[in-house]
Scaffold this motif. Structure first.
Motif, PDB file in Angstrom:
ATOM      1  N   ASP A  20       0.831  -1.198   0.000  1.00 24.01           N
ATOM      2  CA  ASP A  20       0.000   0.000   0.000  1.00 24.01           C
ATOM      3  C   ASP A  20       0.865   1.248   0.000  1.00 24.01           C
ATOM      4  OD1 ASP A  20      -2.286  -1.535   0.012  1.00 24.01           O
ATOM      5  OD2 ASP A  20      -2.653  -1.306   2.167  1.00 24.01           O
ATOM      6  N   ALA A  21       1.900   1.241   0.805  1.00 23.09           N
ATOM      7  CA  ALA A  21       2.805   2.395   0.872  1.00 23.09           C
ATOM      8  C   ALA A  21       3.489   2.589  -0.475  1.00 23.09           C
ATOM      9  CB  ALA A  21       3.831   2.203   1.980  1.00 23.09           C
ATOM     10  N   GLU A  22       3.926   1.487  -1.095  1.00 26.92           N
ATOM     11  CA  GLU A  22       4.578   1.583  -2.405  1.00 26.92           C
ATOM     12  C   GLU A  22       3.613   2.106  -3.452  1.00 26.92           C
ATOM     13  OE1 GLU A  22       6.276  -2.211  -3.316  1.00 26.92           O
ATOM     14  OE2 GLU A  22       7.667  -2.128  -1.619  1.00 26.92           O
ATOM     15  N   ARG A  23       2.351   1.640  -3.404  1.00 24.62           N
ATOM     16  CA  ARG A  23       1.342   2.129  -4.358  1.00 24.62           C
ATOM     17  C   ARG A  23       1.097   3.617  -4.161  1.00 24.62           C
ATOM     18  NH1 ARG A  23      -2.409  -1.789  -2.751  1.00 24.62           N
ATOM     19  NH2 ARG A  23      -1.550  -3.747  -3.417  1.00 24.62           N
ATOM     20  N   ARG A  24       0.993   4.043  -2.902  1.00 25.79           N
ATOM     21  CA  ARG A  24       0.773   5.474  -2.618  1.00 25.79           C
ATOM     22  C   ARG A  24       1.948   6.299  -3.129  1.00 25.79           C
ATOM     23  NH1 ARG A  24      -1.106   3.593   2.375  1.00 25.79           N
ATOM     24  NH2 ARG A  24       0.878   4.129   3.342  1.00 25.79           N
ATOM     25  N   ILE A  25       3.146   5.813  -2.911  1.00 24.75           N
ATOM     26  CA  ILE A  25       4.335   6.529  -3.384  1.00 24.75           C
ATOM     27  C   ILE A  25       4.351   6.578  -4.907  1.00 24.75           C
ATOM     28  CG2 ILE A  25       6.857   6.393  -3.539  1.00 24.75           C
ATOM     29  CD1 ILE A  25       6.791   5.297  -0.632  1.00 24.75           C
ATOM     30  N   ALA A  26       4.003   5.461  -5.547  1.00 25.99           N
ATOM     31  CA  ALA A  26       3.979   5.417  -7.013  1.00 25.99           C
ATOM     32  C   ALA A  26       2.932   6.386  -7.561  1.00 25.99           C
ATOM     33  CB  ALA A  26       3.693   4.000  -7.499  1.00 25.99           C
ATOM     34  N   ARG A  27       1.737   6.416  -6.940  1.00 33.18           N
ATOM     35  CA  ARG A  27       0.696   7.356  -7.376  1.00 33.18           C
ATOM     36  C   ARG A  27       1.151   8.794  -7.171  1.00 33.18           C
ATOM     37  NH1 ARG A  27      -3.083   3.960  -4.582  1.00 33.18           N
ATOM     38  NH2 ARG A  27      -3.175   5.545  -2.968  1.00 33.18           N
ATOM     39  N   SER A  28       1.799   9.043  -6.057  1.00 34.52           N
ATOM     40  CA  SER A  28       2.296  10.387  -5.773  1.00 34.52           C
ATOM     41  C   SER A  28       3.329  10.814  -6.805  1.00 34.52           C
ATOM     42  CB  SER A  28       2.901  10.423  -4.367  1.00 34.52           C
ATOM     43  OG  SER A  28       3.459  11.680  -4.097  1.00 34.52           O
ATOM     44  N   ARG A  29       4.235   9.902  -7.143  1.00 36.74           N
ATOM     45  CA  ARG A  29       5.245  10.214  -8.158  1.00 36.74           C
ATOM     46  C   ARG A  29       4.602  10.471  -9.513  1.00 36.74           C
ATOM     47  NH1 ARG A  29       9.541   5.664  -6.242  1.00 36.74           N
ATOM     48  NH2 ARG A  29      10.532   6.909  -4.615  1.00 36.74           N
ATOM     49  N   GLU A  30       3.591   9.671  -9.853  1.00 34.04           N
ATOM     50  CA  GLU A  30       2.906   9.850 -11.132  1.00 34.04           C
ATOM     51  C   GLU A  30       2.187  11.197 -11.173  1.00 34.04           C
ATOM     52  OE1 GLU A  30       1.821   9.457 -14.892  1.00 34.04           O
ATOM     53  OE2 GLU A  30       3.182   8.122 -13.817  1.00 34.04           O
ATOM     54  N   ARG A  31       1.513  11.560 -10.076  1.00 32.58           N
ATOM     55  CA  ARG A  31       0.849  12.867 -10.012  1.00 32.58           C
ATOM     56  C   ARG A  31       1.879  13.988 -10.142  1.00 32.58           C
ATOM     57  NH1 ARG A  31      -2.223  10.541  -5.687  1.00 32.58           N
ATOM     58  NH2 ARG A  31      -0.787  11.559  -4.255  1.00 32.58           N
ATOM     59  N   ASN A  32       3.016  13.808  -9.487  1.00 33.37           N
ATOM     60  CA  ASN A  32       4.072  14.816  -9.554  1.00 33.37           C
ATOM     61  C   ASN A  32       4.598  14.954 -10.980  1.00 33.37           C
ATOM     62  OD1 ASN A  32       6.873  15.872  -9.414  1.00 33.37           O
ATOM     63  ND2 ASN A  32       6.340  16.063  -7.248  1.00 33.37           N
ATOM     64  N   ARG A  33       4.810  13.822 -11.653  1.00 31.30           N
ATOM     65  CA  ARG A  33       5.278  13.869 -13.043  1.00 31.30           C
ATOM     66  C   ARG A  33       4.271  14.591 -13.932  1.00 31.30           C
ATOM     67  NH1 ARG A  33       7.698   8.764 -12.060  1.00 31.30           N
ATOM     68  NH2 ARG A  33       5.751   7.681 -12.417  1.00 31.30           N
ATOM     69  N   GLU A  34       2.995  14.268 -13.752  1.00 39.66           N
ATOM     70  CA  GLU A  34       1.950  14.895 -14.567  1.00 39.66           C
ATOM     71  C   GLU A  34       1.875  16.396 -14.290  1.00 39.66           C
ATOM     72  OE1 GLU A  34      -0.917  15.376 -17.386  1.00 39.66           O
ATOM     73  OE2 GLU A  34       0.397  13.671 -17.031  1.00 39.66           O
ATOM     74  N   HIS A  35       1.973  16.781 -13.026  1.00 40.44           N
ATOM     75  CA  HIS A  35       1.957  18.196 -12.673  1.00 40.44           C
ATOM     76  C   HIS A  35       3.156  18.907 -13.307  1.00 40.44           C
ATOM     77  CE1 HIS A  35       1.348  21.831 -10.343  1.00 40.44           C
ATOM     78  NE2 HIS A  35       2.621  21.775  -9.983  1.00 40.44           N
ATOM     79  N   ALA A  36       4.329  18.287 -13.231  1.00 41.58           N
ATOM     80  CA  ALA A  36       5.533  18.880 -13.821  1.00 41.58           C
ATOM     81  C   ALA A  36       5.377  19.016 -15.339  1.00 41.58           C
ATOM     82  CB  ALA A  36       6.757  18.036 -13.481  1.00 41.58           C
ATOM     83  N   ARG A  37       4.784  18.010 -15.972  1.00 37.96           N
ATOM     84  CA  ARG A  37       4.571  18.066 -17.424  1.00 37.96           C
ATOM     85  C   ARG A  37       3.651  19.214 -17.793  1.00 37.96           C
ATOM     86  NH1 ARG A  37       1.107  16.673 -21.328  1.00 37.96           N
ATOM     87  NH2 ARG A  37      -0.479  15.992 -19.870  1.00 37.96           N
ATOM     88  N   ARG A  38       2.525  19.337 -17.051  1.00 36.28           N
ATOM     89  CA  ARG A  38       1.596  20.438 -17.321  1.00 36.28           C
ATOM     90  C   ARG A  38       2.248  21.790 -17.067  1.00 36.28           C
ATOM     91  NH1 ARG A  38      -2.114  17.163 -14.398  1.00 36.28           N
ATOM     92  NH2 ARG A  38      -1.848  18.606 -12.668  1.00 36.28           N
ATOM     93  N   THR A  39       3.074  21.881 -16.042  1.00 37.35           N
ATOM     94  CA  THR A  39       3.776  23.123 -15.730  1.00 37.35           C
ATOM     95  C   THR A  39       4.723  23.498 -16.859  1.00 37.35           C
ATOM     96  OG1 THR A  39       3.610  22.701 -13.361  1.00 37.35           O
ATOM     97  CG2 THR A  39       5.301  24.252 -14.058  1.00 37.35           C
TER      98      THR A  39
END
Length: 105
Positions: free
Chosen positions: A52-71
């Motif tokens: 669960d912790a790994e999934r949360r971290i992976a989702r967080s990283r994916e959201r961060n990547r998407e935010h960085a891409r949009r930025t």
């Protein structure tokens, strides 16, 4: 004044407690389980928590990547807009300089 039939608030339901007595307790995640309790856990519980912790971290990283891409895309669009505005202002400046020269001749 007339009495209302509204549901009592949580503070009202604890009116039997002495004044100043806490009506709620905040427990931090580290307090849920002491170090001594770790021995009683089965392996599946720990691995599920780790997954669960790994999934949360992976989702967080994916959201961060998407935010960085949009930025980056937004920054690129703003830069292109400013560059276009500069070209337009340079062209306008050139026209105004020419008209000023024509007037002074």
């Amino acid at each position: 004044a007339t009495a209302t039939s509204a549901a009592p608030s949580p503070r009202d339901s604890a009116s039997f407690l002495p004044a100043g007595f806490p009506t709620h307790i905040t427990v931090t995640p580290s307090q849920y389980q002491s170090e001594d309790d770790d021995e009683d856990d089965d392996e599946d519980g720990d691995s599920n928590n780790e997954e669960d912790a790994e999934r949360r971290i992976a989702r967080s990283r994916e959201r961060n990547r998407e935010h960085a891409r949009r930025t980056r895309l937004r920054k690129k669009a703003q830069l292109e807009s400013l560059q276009s505005k500069v070209k337009g202002l340079q062209a306008e400046s050139k026209v105004l300089k020419q008209s000023l020269e024509e007037c002074s001749i």
